[in-house]
Design a protein around this motif. Sequence first.
Motif, PDB file in Angstrom:
ATOM      1  N   UNK A  24       0.840  -1.205   0.000  1.00  0.00           N
ATOM      2  CA  UNK A  24       0.000   0.000   0.000  1.00  0.00           C
ATOM      3  C   UNK A  24       0.867   1.244   0.000  1.00  0.00           C
ATOM      4  N   UNK A  25       0.430   2.223  -0.745  1.00  0.00           N
ATOM      5  CA  UNK A  25       1.131   3.510  -0.777  1.00  0.00           C
ATOM      6  C   UNK A  25       0.272   4.479   0.020  1.00  0.00           C
ATOM      7  N   UNK A  26       0.556   4.548   1.326  1.00  0.00           N
ATOM      8  CA  UNK A  26      -0.170   5.454   2.207  1.00  0.00           C
ATOM      9  C   UNK A  26       0.855   6.244   3.004  1.00  0.00           C
ATOM     10  N   UNK A  27       0.551   7.489   3.325  1.00  0.00           N
ATOM     11  CA  UNK A  27       1.511   8.310   4.070  1.00  0.00           C
ATOM     12  C   UNK A  27       1.624   7.872   5.527  1.00  0.00           C
ATOM     13  N   UNK A  28       2.795   8.053   6.091  1.00  0.00           N
ATOM     14  CA  UNK A  28       3.024   7.788   7.509  1.00  0.00           C
ATOM     15  C   UNK A  28       2.863   6.333   7.880  1.00  0.00           C
ATOM     16  N   UNK A  29       2.366   6.106   9.082  1.00  0.00           N
ATOM     17  CA  UNK A  29       2.162   4.755   9.586  1.00  0.00           C
ATOM     18  C   UNK A  29       0.719   4.331   9.369  1.00  0.00           C
ATOM     19  N   UNK A  30       0.230   4.478   8.173  1.00  0.00           N
ATOM     20  CA  UNK A  30      -1.147   4.138   7.835  1.00  0.00           C
ATOM     21  C   UNK A  30      -1.362   2.639   7.768  1.00  0.00           C
ATOM     22  N   UNK A  31      -2.518   2.231   7.288  1.00  0.00           N
ATOM     23  CA  UNK A  31      -2.845   0.807   7.210  1.00  0.00           C
ATOM     24  C   UNK A  31      -1.824   0.028   6.390  1.00  0.00           C
ATOM     25  N   UNK A  32      -1.473  -1.179   6.860  1.00  0.00           N
ATOM     26  CA  UNK A  32      -0.486  -1.993   6.176  1.00  0.00           C
ATOM     27  C   UNK A  32      -1.110  -3.233   5.526  1.00  0.00           C
ATOM     28  N   UNK A  33      -2.236  -3.707   6.018  1.00  0.00           N
ATOM     29  CA  UNK A  33      -2.862  -4.912   5.478  1.00  0.00           C
ATOM     30  C   UNK A  33      -3.479  -4.645   4.118  1.00  0.00           C
ATOM     31  N   UNK A  34      -3.473  -5.656   3.253  1.00  0.00           N
ATOM     32  CA  UNK A  34      -4.008  -5.471   1.900  1.00  0.00           C
ATOM     33  C   UNK A  34      -5.516  -5.263   1.929  1.00  0.00           C
ATOM     34  N   UNK A  35      -6.205  -5.784   2.939  1.00  0.00           N
ATOM     35  CA  UNK A  35      -7.650  -5.641   3.008  1.00  0.00           C
ATOM     36  C   UNK A  35      -8.076  -4.250   3.480  1.00  0.00           C
ATOM     37  N   UNK A  36      -7.140  -3.495   4.056  1.00  0.00           N
ATOM     38  CA  UNK A  36      -7.457  -2.148   4.503  1.00  0.00           C
ATOM     39  C   UNK A  36      -7.269  -1.170   3.349  1.00  0.00           C
ATOM     40  N   UNK A  40      -6.779   2.237  -2.204  1.00  0.00           N
ATOM     41  CA  UNK A  40      -5.490   2.939  -2.163  1.00  0.00           C
ATOM     42  C   UNK A  40      -4.548   2.394  -3.229  1.00  0.00           C
ATOM     43  N   UNK A  41      -3.689   3.251  -3.782  1.00  0.00           N
ATOM     44  CA  UNK A  41      -2.723   2.783  -4.784  1.00  0.00           C
ATOM     45  C   UNK A  41      -1.718   1.816  -4.179  1.00  0.00           C
ATOM     46  N   UNK A  42      -1.153   0.963  -5.028  1.00  0.00           N
ATOM     47  CA  UNK A  42      -0.197  -0.051  -4.587  1.00  0.00           C
ATOM     48  C   UNK A  42       1.078   0.022  -5.417  1.00  0.00           C
ATOM     49  N   UNK A  43       2.214  -0.145  -4.725  1.00  0.00           N
ATOM     50  CA  UNK A  43       3.495  -0.289  -5.407  1.00  0.00           C
ATOM     51  C   UNK A  43       3.728  -1.789  -5.561  1.00  0.00           C
TER      52      UNK A  43
END
Length: 112
Positions: A24-36, A40-43
């Motif tokens: 997941x490409x999220x700022x900071x310490x955001x959600x890490x699980x793929x289901x969350x 959201x964009x993905x690398x």
Amino acid sequence: MDDEPLKDWAERRDAKIGRLRAVSVVPGNGPRGSHLRPEAPRAIERWNGHSWEPHGFAANLAEAKAIIYAETKEPPAPGPVPKPLGTGTGTGTGKHRKPQAPRTHGDGRAPA
């Protein structure tokens, strides 16, 4: 010691080269699980045998899965679903269970 031969370890390591994963490409310490946040964009990263390297980009989880599982046309089937904790009857025979003492009346007589 039961050390694994280096040759066997190298074969296992080399078998994983080329494996892809979506992050997941999220700022900071955001959600890490793929289901969350599936929107959201993905690398897309590729394992080169030593580290994960950039491989591509996906706009969301569905697109990332299409890239990662392109060869198989479908994601792997989930394994067996474990029984939820605390749903048993409490009569298990595991090592952690204490043996049940026989029931008695207050005066020590066994129930009829």
